[in-house]
Design a protein around this motif. Structure first.
Motif, PDB file in Angstrom:
ATOM      1  N   GLY B 117     112.406  55.167  57.135  1.00  0.00           N
ATOM      2  CA  GLY B 117     111.612  56.328  57.873  1.00  0.00           C
ATOM      3  C   GLY B 117     111.685  56.180  59.455  1.00  0.00           C
ATOM      4  N   GLY B 118     111.648  54.864  59.907  1.00  0.00           N
ATOM      5  CA  GLY B 118     112.214  54.649  61.305  1.00  0.00           C
ATOM      6  C   GLY B 118     113.398  55.313  61.780  1.00  0.00           C
ATOM      7  N   MET B 119     114.246  55.336  60.964  1.00  0.00           N
ATOM      8  CA  MET B 119     115.599  56.118  61.313  1.00  0.00           C
ATOM      9  C   MET B 119     115.544  57.487  61.889  1.00  0.00           C
ATOM     10  N   PHE B 120     114.465  58.235  61.115  1.00  0.00           N
ATOM     11  CA  PHE B 120     114.598  59.698  61.234  1.00  0.00           C
ATOM     12  C   PHE B 120     114.287  60.264  62.575  1.00  0.00           C
ATOM     13  N   PRO B 121     113.397  59.694  63.282  1.00  0.00           N
ATOM     14  CA  PRO B 121     113.290  60.171  64.604  1.00  0.00           C
ATOM     15  C   PRO B 121     114.571  60.059  65.532  1.00  0.00           C
ATOM     16  N   LEU B 122     115.036  58.873  65.314  1.00  0.00           N
ATOM     17  CA  LEU B 122     116.474  58.766  65.916  1.00  0.00           C
ATOM     18  C   LEU B 122     117.578  59.797  65.633  1.00  0.00           C
ATOM     19  N   ILE B 123     117.585  60.228  63.915  1.00  0.00           N
ATOM     20  CA  ILE B 123     118.554  61.061  63.459  1.00  0.00           C
ATOM     21  C   ILE B 123     118.142  62.588  63.984  1.00  0.00           C
ATOM     22  N   HIS B 124     116.862  62.639  64.128  1.00  0.00           N
ATOM     23  CA  HIS B 124     116.093  63.862  64.742  1.00  0.00           C
ATOM     24  C   HIS B 124     116.580  64.286  66.206  1.00  0.00           C
ATOM     25  N   LEU B 125     116.694  63.262  66.881  1.00  0.00           N
ATOM     26  CA  LEU B 125     116.952  63.150  68.216  1.00  0.00           C
ATOM     27  C   LEU B 125     118.146  64.117  68.650  1.00  0.00           C
ATOM     28  N   GLY B 126     119.242  64.111  67.839  1.00  0.00           N
ATOM     29  CA  GLY B 126     120.636  64.672  68.209  1.00  0.00           C
ATOM     30  C   GLY B 126     121.429  63.870  69.041  1.00  0.00           C
ATOM     31  N   ARG B 127     120.911  63.432  70.202  1.00  0.00           N
ATOM     32  CA  ARG B 127     121.716  62.658  71.135  1.00  0.00           C
ATOM     33  C   ARG B 127     120.943  61.258  70.927  1.00  0.00           C
ATOM     34  N   VAL B 128     121.559  60.468  70.025  1.00  0.00           N
ATOM     35  CA  VAL B 128     120.928  59.257  69.527  1.00  0.00           C
ATOM     36  C   VAL B 128     121.028  58.157  70.471  1.00  0.00           C
ATOM     37  N   TRP B 129     122.352  58.446  71.252  1.00  0.00           N
ATOM     38  CA  TRP B 129     122.511  57.512  72.112  1.00  0.00           C
ATOM     39  C   TRP B 129     121.720  57.215  73.476  1.00  0.00           C
ATOM     40  N   LEU B 130     120.704  58.258  73.529  1.00  0.00           N
ATOM     41  CA  LEU B 130     119.898  58.074  74.440  1.00  0.00           C
ATOM     42  C   LEU B 130     118.406  57.958  74.117  1.00  0.00           C
ATOM     43  N   PHE B 131     118.288  57.214  72.631  1.00  0.00           N
ATOM     44  CA  PHE B 131     117.211  56.928  72.241  1.00  0.00           C
ATOM     45  C   PHE B 131     116.071  56.244  73.160  1.00  0.00           C
ATOM     46  N   TYR B 132     116.747  55.469  73.791  1.00  0.00           N
ATOM     47  CA  TYR B 132     116.144  54.521  74.874  1.00  0.00           C
ATOM     48  C   TYR B 132     115.199  55.107  75.647  1.00  0.00           C
ATOM     49  N   TRP B 133     115.555  56.605  75.768  1.00  0.00           N
ATOM     50  CA  TRP B 133     114.670  57.185  76.881  1.00  0.00           C
ATOM     51  C   TRP B 133     113.280  57.580  76.448  1.00  0.00           C
ATOM     52  N   LEU B 134     113.291  57.253  75.043  1.00  0.00           N
ATOM     53  CA  LEU B 134     111.718  57.493  74.488  1.00  0.00           C
ATOM     54  C   LEU B 134     110.795  56.357  74.824  1.00  0.00           C
ATOM     55  N   ILE B 135     111.748  55.015  75.151  1.00  0.00           N
ATOM     56  CA  ILE B 135     110.759  54.115  75.614  1.00  0.00           C
ATOM     57  C   ILE B 135     109.942  54.207  76.986  1.00  0.00           C
ATOM     58  N   PRO B 136     108.773  54.091  76.916  1.00  0.00           N
ATOM     59  CA  PRO B 136     108.037  54.480  78.013  1.00  0.00           C
ATOM     60  C   PRO B 136     107.879  53.138  78.923  1.00  0.00           C
ATOM     61  N   TYR B 137     108.950  52.811  79.585  1.00  0.00           N
ATOM     62  CA  TYR B 137     108.788  51.614  80.650  1.00  0.00           C
ATOM     63  C   TYR B 137     108.753  52.240  81.996  1.00  0.00           C
ATOM     64  N   PRO B 138     108.336  51.474  83.076  1.00  0.00           N
ATOM     65  CA  PRO B 138     108.607  51.855  84.441  1.00  0.00           C
ATOM     66  C   PRO B 138     110.105  51.797  84.852  1.00  0.00           C
ATOM     67  N   ASN B 139     110.672  52.869  85.277  1.00  0.00           N
ATOM     68  CA  ASN B 139     112.075  53.058  85.533  1.00  0.00           C
ATOM     69  C   ASN B 139     112.085  53.886  86.697  1.00  0.00           C
ATOM     70  N   ASP B 140     113.297  53.700  87.401  1.00  0.00           N
ATOM     71  CA  ASP B 140     113.571  54.658  88.613  1.00  0.00           C
ATOM     72  C   ASP B 140     114.518  55.740  88.335  1.00  0.00           C
ATOM     73  N   ARG B 141     114.535  56.486  86.981  1.00  0.00           N
ATOM     74  CA  ARG B 141     115.538  57.546  86.829  1.00  0.00           C
ATOM     75  C   ARG B 141     114.597  58.762  86.470  1.00  0.00           C
ATOM     76  N   LEU B 142     113.289  58.566  87.095  1.00  0.00           N
ATOM     77  CA  LEU B 142     112.329  59.783  86.963  1.00  0.00           C
ATOM     78  C   LEU B 142     112.035  60.242  85.504  1.00  0.00           C
ATOM     79  N   LEU B 143     112.010  59.295  84.627  1.00  0.00           N
ATOM     80  CA  LEU B 143     111.526  59.457  83.384  1.00  0.00           C
ATOM     81  C   LEU B 143     110.137  59.380  83.291  1.00  0.00           C
ATOM     82  N   TRP B 144     109.344  60.195  82.842  1.00  0.00           N
ATOM     83  CA  TRP B 144     107.963  60.205  82.817  1.00  0.00           C
ATOM     84  C   TRP B 144     107.383  59.438  81.479  1.00  0.00           C
TER      85      TRP B 144
END
Lengths: 167, 439
Positions: B117-144
């Protein structure tokens, strides 16, 4: 040094534990090895535990730590919320709950590893696990060994052996 | 492994022989089944590879249905994961004696279902290599880092649940791993010894293990309920027709337990049949679980009826578009098949005592799994097809990529389970030993 005695039933093992503690052996120096949990009557070989308390502490630490992280992250990287508060207890409460539970789970497992002595380097020697006997192991001074061996035999031990402390 | 069950004396020998026997050797049928399921899994990985290479357009998800089979499968598998840990925790906390041969089989389902089940959000992403953008950590890449999003809640809930479930499966496995280390040779013994992390069977360790399992059972119960509630929030937090409902959380939790019990019955049926564990997985276990399944069947009917009755009585035109599509329109065949599978079949087969045989229980379980998958489909797709703006209505048709990946996940579940039963005893030896000693 250690004394090891094998017993065929729980009652004899319990009697041996009581005899040992009656002669002044600290219960912390007594261990019973078995292939499955053995239910002694209350008071015979109770093991105190702080697992529940430390699980709660761990839950509070991880839960409040993650909440603080969310709070400061939302201040440092403010979203456009259209007049809604930057920090919302309702909206972030789910994450606080989940991470509080994660803290409790990790705390429980950590205390389990500590209290069971697993992963510790300095552990007492242990007999091979056998499914047909209970093995009682007592740490004692060499000068008391003779007397304790007799007591173990009196309480119904099938056989007893001496094991030198490797450390 | 051939030496595992040898040279044992005493009344517990039979238990070990029976439980450890499935770990020995690989039969032709085992290898043939493994090859079949592996082929389906490889097919699914190939399809996913195509999607990564050509882009998400090869899947059937497009405007207005942006959540297709991937999210249906995500919700379905997270529901199945409730089979194990939740049921095991309830039975452990209530000290139900009959649970002992059932718990490990159930807990393993949870871990594998969560992995899938946990794989499906990754499959659903399309650009799976950017999955870590989902992780909400303080960063300097202007990700909210948007902690208000139910999708972020999902991630934390599932991470907590899978961590807890793996530990909940692993802790009671430690004594059996130590025993297997002492009864096997060579590299297997070394691997089992490493996994048993120095278990000696001392009373301190047993005390700590039993205390930890009691605490973990209570915690995992709360987490399991929260996880499917959070999955329901993915839908109910949006103001979409037939999603924005206050009963969605308990409705989802009840559905998850319902499908989870069905999955557990089916797995137990397979274990009993193919691993010759009839002595341990007895008719009593199936009958007890079938009563739970029947109870959840009625609970499911109650929630479904409440949900649909409220929408129908409200007669709000945006919601009625979805309602009509589900009940009378293009999705009606799925809807009525769902009702048959989730209510009629289990109610008749399990409700009438004479019909409640092991075969009928297994048939009911298969029906419920089909019905619950259809329920997830009917929750996700019609609402997106008939959204608030009629000008934005549109159909959804799953592509071969989505169908292949869906089939692959069912095969992966079977394959994971087949591998697990060849490496670890599927019945907790030490827990069953307690029963033998007591009797």
């Amino acid at each position: 040094m250690y004394l090891r005695a094998e017993f065929s039933d729980v009652e004899a093992t319990a009697a041996a534990v009581q005899m040992m503690s009656g002669t002044g052996v600290d219960k912390r120096d007594i261990e019973v090895f078995s292939a499955r949990p053995v239910a002694f009557e209350r008071g015979i070989l109770d093991r105190s535990s702080r697992m529940s308390l430390l699980a709660v502490v761990s839950a509070i630490v991880v839960g409040s730590g993650s909440t603080a992280l969310m709070f400061y992250t939302q201040l440092d990287y403010p979203l456009v919320t259209g007049g809604m508060p930057l920090n919302s207890g309702w909206a972030t409460g789910v994450i606080t709950f989940e991470l509080t539970m994660l803290g409790a789970i990790l705390g429980t497992v950590g205390v389990f590893l500590w209290e069971s002595g697993l992963l510790r380097k300095n552990r007492s020697p242990a007999p091979a696990i056998r499914d047909d006997v209970l093995t009682l192991q007592v740490r004692c001074d060499p000068e008391r060994a003779e007397r304790l061996v007799r007591l173990l035999a009196d309480s119904g031990a099938i056989q007893s052996t001496r094991v030198e402390d490797a450390s | 492994m051939t030496t595992l069950a040898k040279a044992l004396n005493g009344p517990h020998r039979r238990v070990r022989e029976d439980v450890l026997h499935p770990l020995e050797g690989l039969s032709f049928w085992y290898l043939a089944s493994a090859a079949f399921f592996s082929a389906l899994v490889v097919g699914a990985l190939f399809s996913w590879g195509c999607q990564i290479f050509w882009g998400i357009g090869v899947a059937g998800i497009r405007r207005p249905v942006f959540w297709g089979l991937y999210i249906v499968n995500f919700v379905f598998w997270i529901g199945i994961s409730h089979a194990g840990t939740l049921i095991s925790a309830i039975l452990r906390l209530t000290d139900a004696g009959w649970r002992k041969p059932v718990t490990r089989a159930a807990e393993a389902i949870t871990v594998f279902a969560l992995m899938i089940g946990g794989m499906f959000p990754l499959i659903h992403l399309g650009r799976v290599w950017l999955f870590y953008w989902l992780i909400p950590y303080p960063n300097d890449r202007l990700l909210w880092p948007n902690f208000r999003s139910p999708l972020v809640w999902d991630m934390t809930a599932i991470f907590t649940y899978i961590t807890g479930s793996v530990l909940y499966l692993y802790l009671p496995l430690i004594p059996d791993l130590a025993e297997m280390a002492s009864r096997s040779q060579g590299w297997k013994s070394r691997v089992y010894r490493l996994l048993s992390i120095g278990w000696t069977g001392s009373d301190r360790q047993w005390h700590a293990l039993e205390r930890a399992m009691k605490l973990m059972a209570a915690m995992i119960l709360a987490v399991a309920v929260s996880v499917h509630s959070v999955v329901s929030y993915d839908f109910s937090m949006s103001i979409a027709p037939m999603w924005h409902s206050t009963i969605f959380a308990p409705y989802f939790v009840a559905g998850a337990i319902f499908s989870g019990i069905a999955a557990l019955i089916l797995v137990m049926f397979a274990l009993r049949k193919f691993l010759n564990l009839g002595r341990y997985l007895r008719p009593l276990h199936f009958h007890n679980l079938s009563k739970l399944l029947l109870l959840m069947c009625l609970v499911w009917l109650y929630f479904s009826a409440s949900e649909h009755l409220t929408v129908w009585y409200g007669n709000e035109h945006i919601e009625m578009a979805v309602f009509n599509a589900r009940v009378y329109g293009e999705y009606a065949p799925y809807f009525w098949l769902m009702v048959a599978c989730n209510f009629l079949i289990p109610f008749i087969l399990l409700g009438i005592r004479r019909l409640r045989t092991l075969g009928a229980i297994a048939v009911s379980a298969v029906a419920v799994l089909i019905g619950m998958w259809l329920e997830r489909f009917l929750i996700v797709i019609p609402t997106l097809s008939y959204s608030a703006l009629p000008a934005a209505w549109g159909p959804y048709e799953a592509s071969w990529v989505e169908l292949s990946i869906t089939a692959g996940t069912f095969a992966a579940m079977a394959l994971f389970y087949m591998i697990f039963v060849k490496i670890f005893p599927i019945i907790a030896i030490w827990e069953y030993d307690e029963d033998v000693s007591a009797s």
